[in-house]
Design a protein around this motif. Structure first.
Motif, PDB file in Angstrom:
ATOM      1  N   THR A  16       0.856  -1.176   0.000  1.00 45.74           N
ATOM      2  CA  THR A  16       0.000   0.000   0.000  1.00 45.74           C
ATOM      3  C   THR A  16       0.895   1.229   0.000  1.00 45.74           C
ATOM      4  OG1 THR A  16      -1.664  -1.203   1.273  1.00 45.74           O
ATOM      5  CG2 THR A  16      -1.860   1.199   1.216  1.00 45.74           C
ATOM      6  N   SER A  18       1.389   5.282   0.483  1.00 46.22           N
ATOM      7  CA  SER A  18       0.773   6.421   1.163  1.00 46.22           C
ATOM      8  C   SER A  18       0.352   7.468   0.128  1.00 46.22           C
ATOM      9  CB  SER A  18       1.749   7.033   2.163  1.00 46.22           C
ATOM     10  OG  SER A  18       2.855   7.600   1.471  1.00 46.22           O
ATOM     11  N   PRO A  19      -0.595   8.346   0.482  1.00 47.26           N
ATOM     12  CA  PRO A  19      -1.046   9.371  -0.462  1.00 47.26           C
ATOM     13  C   PRO A  19       0.083  10.261  -0.989  1.00 47.26           C
ATOM     14  CG  PRO A  19      -2.581   9.223   1.360  1.00 47.26           C
ATOM     15  CD  PRO A  19      -1.392   8.355   1.705  1.00 47.26           C
ATOM     16  N   ASP A  20       1.109  10.503  -0.165  1.00 48.71           N
ATOM     17  CA  ASP A  20       2.210  11.361  -0.634  1.00 48.71           C
ATOM     18  C   ASP A  20       3.268  10.586  -1.428  1.00 48.71           C
ATOM     19  OD1 ASP A  20       3.677  10.003   1.272  1.00 48.71           O
ATOM     20  OD2 ASP A  20       4.102  11.767   2.495  1.00 48.71           O
ATOM     21  N   THR A  22       5.574   8.484  -0.472  1.00 50.32           N
ATOM     22  CA  THR A  22       6.894   8.268   0.131  1.00 50.32           C
ATOM     23  C   THR A  22       6.955   7.085   1.091  1.00 50.32           C
ATOM     24  OG1 THR A  22       6.442   9.789   1.945  1.00 50.32           O
ATOM     25  CG2 THR A  22       7.499  10.700  -0.031  1.00 50.32           C
ATOM     26  N   THR A  23       5.809   6.554   1.479  1.00 50.04           N
ATOM     27  CA  THR A  23       5.780   5.471   2.451  1.00 50.04           C
ATOM     28  C   THR A  23       5.034   4.275   1.878  1.00 50.04           C
ATOM     29  OG1 THR A  23       5.762   7.099   4.240  1.00 50.04           O
ATOM     30  CG2 THR A  23       5.154   4.852   4.820  1.00 50.04           C
ATOM     31  N   THR A  25       3.544   0.402   2.854  1.00 49.50           N
ATOM     32  CA  THR A  25       3.257  -0.622   3.840  1.00 49.50           C
ATOM     33  C   THR A  25       3.312  -1.947   3.100  1.00 49.50           C
ATOM     34  OG1 THR A  25       1.838   0.879   5.104  1.00 49.50           O
ATOM     35  CG2 THR A  25       1.597  -1.481   5.535  1.00 49.50           C
ATOM     36  N   ILE A  77       6.804  -1.012   7.456  1.00 49.12           N
ATOM     37  CA  ILE A  77       6.758   0.287   6.790  1.00 49.12           C
ATOM     38  C   ILE A  77       8.122   0.560   6.159  1.00 49.12           C
ATOM     39  CG2 ILE A  77       6.406   2.765   7.100  1.00 49.12           C
ATOM     40  CD1 ILE A  77       3.885   1.268   7.733  1.00 49.12           C
ATOM     41  N   THR A  79      10.179   3.648   4.061  1.00 49.90           N
ATOM     42  CA  THR A  79      10.181   5.044   3.630  1.00 49.90           C
ATOM     43  C   THR A  79      11.143   5.183   2.456  1.00 49.90           C
ATOM     44  OG1 THR A  79       9.708   5.777   5.879  1.00 49.90           O
ATOM     45  CG2 THR A  79      10.541   7.429   4.346  1.00 49.90           C
TER      46      THR A  79
END
Length: 92
Positions: A16, A18-20, A22-23, A25, A77, A79
């Motif tokens: 998954t 992240s919306p930005d 950069t991350t 899952t 997670i 990054t």
């Protein structure tokens, strides 16, 4: 810190973003805690394609011990150094 012997590539179940962008899952299957663990997650980008490799292995503290053969779903997670650029393509 947890010390793992040779990390073996382990297929991931899902990722998954992240919306930005950069991350990540990352969800993957691995052996039971106390015997097995996550060595790390490697990412590589080439020609706009991100490759994610999950590395798992046996804990050095569990070498020579009996461990039950059971898989467990884990997540971690990650990054990224630079955000992903998602093109919105859905495939055909």
């Amino acid at each position: 810190p947890t010390v793992i012997g040779d990390g073996q590539p382990t297929p991931w179940e899902s990722i998954t973003v992240s919306p930005d962008g950069t991350t990540l899952t990352v969800t993957y299957w691995g052996g039971v805690q106390g015997c097995y663990g996550l060595k790390g997650v490697e990412t590589a980008s080439a020609d706009g394609v991100l490759t994610v490799t999950v590395l798992t292995g046996r804990l050095q503290s569990a070498m020579g011990k009996m461990c039950i053969e059971q898989v467990v779903l884990y997540s971690t997670i990650v990054t990224l150094d630079q955000p992903l650029i998602l093109d919105g393509a859905t495939g055909a």
